[in-house]
Each structure stands twice: as C-alpha cells, then as structure tokens.
Design a protein around this motif. Structure first.
Motif, PDB file in Angstrom:
ATOM      1  N   GLU A 149       0.844  -1.208   0.000  1.00 34.05           N
ATOM      2  CA  GLU A 149       0.000   0.000   0.000  1.00 34.05           C
ATOM      3  C   GLU A 149       0.882   1.262   0.000  1.00 34.05           C
ATOM      4  N   ARG A 151       0.429   4.128  -1.041  1.00 39.46           N
ATOM      5  CA  ARG A 151      -0.297   5.372  -0.765  1.00 39.46           C
ATOM      6  C   ARG A 151      -0.594   5.560   0.718  1.00 39.46           C
ATOM      7  N   ALA A 152      -0.279   4.559   1.514  1.00 33.79           N
ATOM      8  CA  ALA A 152      -0.537   4.656   2.954  1.00 33.79           C
ATOM      9  C   ALA A 152       0.585   5.384   3.689  1.00 33.79           C
ATOM     10  N   GLY A 154       1.626   8.532   4.023  1.00 35.11           N
ATOM     11  CA  GLY A 154       1.249   9.696   4.817  1.00 35.11           C
ATOM     12  C   GLY A 154       0.428   9.327   6.036  1.00 35.11           C
ATOM     13  N   ARG A 155      -0.477   8.375   5.882  1.00 40.06           N
ATOM     14  CA  ARG A 155      -1.320   7.963   6.995  1.00 40.06           C
ATOM     15  C   ARG A 155      -0.482   7.280   8.087  1.00 40.06           C
ATOM     16  N   ILE A 156       0.451   6.432   7.671  1.00 41.35           N
ATOM     17  CA  ILE A 156       1.313   5.758   8.649  1.00 41.35           C
ATOM     18  C   ILE A 156       2.190   6.778   9.366  1.00 41.35           C
ATOM     19  N   ALA A 158       1.533   9.889   9.963  1.00 36.96           N
ATOM     20  CA  ALA A 158       0.714  10.655  10.902  1.00 36.96           C
ATOM     21  C   ALA A 158       0.410   9.849  12.162  1.00 36.96           C
ATOM     22  N   GLU A 159       0.319   8.539  12.013  1.00 34.46           N
ATOM     23  CA  GLU A 159      -0.059   7.694  13.152  1.00 34.46           C
ATOM     24  C   GLU A 159       1.145   7.217  13.968  1.00 34.46           C
ATOM     25  N   ARG A 166       5.175  14.400  11.499  1.00 38.64           N
ATOM     26  CA  ARG A 166       3.971  13.571  11.397  1.00 38.64           C
ATOM     27  C   ARG A 166       2.737  14.446  11.158  1.00 38.64           C
ATOM     28  N   ARG A 169       2.154  14.691   7.609  1.00 42.42           N
ATOM     29  CA  ARG A 169       2.141  13.367   6.973  1.00 42.42           C
ATOM     30  C   ARG A 169       3.559  12.917   6.580  1.00 42.42           C
TER      31      ARG A 169
END
Length: 266
Positions: A149, A151-152, A154-156, A158-159, A166, A169
């Motif tokens: 993935e 495209r994940a 930025g989400r990872i 941030a988390e 973070r 992103r």
C-alpha cells in the motif's frame, strides 16, 4: 643535543631545544616518529626567526591588533604580519583569468540540488540496543506494508512517526545539502522521485522509512553570480603562491645549521 635533535641556528641566532620541543606539540607525527614532529617544529621556528630578522632589517614596528575582545597579537605576531604586508605581493588577478576559470569548468559552479523528502521515524537512542532492535523491526514491518500500500505512507507517518513532521504526513519540506545529518542525506540522495527506500535508514535518532517526493537539480550559476567567488579564490591562491616564494627566497639566502628548512619533511 643528540644527533637526532641537533642544535639549530638561523644566521647565527640559536633556537633553543626547549622552544622547538614546545612547538613540536603543535605538529602531528605518526607514533614512533618523534623526529618528524621535531623537524616540522624546527622548520616553523626557522621561518619565524627569518621573518623577525626581516622585520628588523626593514625597521618595522610592532603594532599589535585586537584579534578578539580583550585579546591582542603579541609583538612578534604583529611584526610577522607587518613583514607579510610589506613583502608578500601577489600577482593581480586579471579579468581574463577569472573568466577563463569559469569557462574551463562551469559545472563546478552549479547550485546545490534541492530535495523534498518524507519520512517515518521510529525513535531509538544509539546506545539502547533493545530500542534500536524494536525500531528496526517496526521500520521493516512498515516497509512490507508500503510494498502493498504505497499510498498509505502519509497515513502511517501521521499515526506512527516520532518526528514532528507527522503533522505534515511525514513531509520534511525542501532540503538542501547539509540540512540534515550526513547518514540521512546519503540515504535519500540517490532515490528517484516517488521512490520509497527499500531498507530502513539508521541514524543517531533512530530508524527511518524514506520516500523521495521531488528532486530539483541545481542549475549552473551564471558567470556574474559567481565572479566575486572566483576572484576571492584566485586571490587567495595568488597570495599563497607569493608567500611560498617569499619564504623559499628567505631560506635560500639564510645560513641555517641543524636542519635543512628547504628539504621536504617526510
């Protein structure tokens, strides 16, 4: 003195063994070769003595300058500076030479590259082996997930990222050479745009997962933009060459015993 450390005189003026020994502390030498540091120190003091004798011949006066608040040159330092100002006359740098230096290799005057990089940091102190191992495992797991993935990212970030980036992103913004630690820069400098580095990067801060977002190759700067820079570099080189000639001429005319200051020191 022993044969290894003979007495040294400069136009009849002796240089004390204590002065040479003290100066030797400022000259590095391989272990087991004390004579190398001694010869370097003796040569430095020979040149210093020749400069002071030249100042006396020219009738120069010592006018110490302030080097820093409350710190002034010694009288000897002021005399040596006066000799260099009086006797070292470098060749002027011509406009033709400045232009020729640029035209010979314009690539040398390229502006630095700029990068836009994103990362996910799993923090761990360098001396904490357990934390480093855990961070390495987390980074490896994230890379496996991103392989499926991409495209994940930025989400990872941030988390999970321990870096303040973070909140963006993982984006670090525009970076130039020297803006980050060397090991981090070396890792992303070769990435293509959009590429995620296949291996985590280890730095003093922890383990990083890297993505290259964009790269702008630095353009060759125009001649007028670098003219002053080239002029300064050529002027420094010309002064250095003139200084070497001046010192070599002083040595050639001097009577020095105990060391040959003109001989290479190896």
């Amino acid at each position: 003195m022993t044969a290894l450390f003979p007495d040294v005189t400069v136009n009849g003026v002796p240089l004390s063994s204590a002065a040479i020994a003290a100066e030797a502390q400022n000259h590095a030498a391989p272990a087991g070769k004390p004579g190398l540091a001694w010869r370097r120190a003796a040569r430095a003091l020979v040149i210093r003595e020749l400069m002071l004798q030249q100042a006396a011949r020219l009738g120069l006066a010592a006018t110490p300058r302030e080097l820093a608040p409350g710190r002034f040159e010694t009288e000897e330092e002021a005399l040596i500076r006066a000799v260099t100002e009086e006797c070292i006359v470098p060749e002027p740098v011509s406009d033709d030479r400045i232009r020729a230096t640029y035209d010979a290799a314009p690539e040398r005057f390229r502006a630095p590259d700029l990068w836009q990089v994103s990362h996910i940091l799993y923090a761990a102190a360098p001396d904490d082996a357990a934390a480093r191992a855990a961070a390495r495992a987390q980074a490896a797991a994230t890379l496996e997930r991103l392989a499926r993935e991409p495209r994940a990212f930025g989400r990872i970030a941030a988390e999970e990222s321990a870096c303040p980036s973070r909140d963006a992103r993982g984006q670090l913004g525009q970076i130039g050479p020297g803006d980050t630690v060397p090991e981090f820069e070396a890792a992303f400098a070769g990435l293509a745009e959009g590429e995620i580095r296949a291996e985590p990067v280890e730095t003093r801060y922890g383990l990083h997962v890297l993505r290259m977002d964009a790269c702008a190759k630095g353009a060759v700067r125009p001649f007028e933009a670098v003219r002053a820079e080239i002029t300064e570099a050529l002027a420094k080189a010309a002064w250095s060459q003139a200084a070497q000639r001046f010192v070599a001429d002083m040595i050639a005319r001097a009577e020095v015993t105990g060391i040959d200051p003109a001989a290479p020191i190896v």
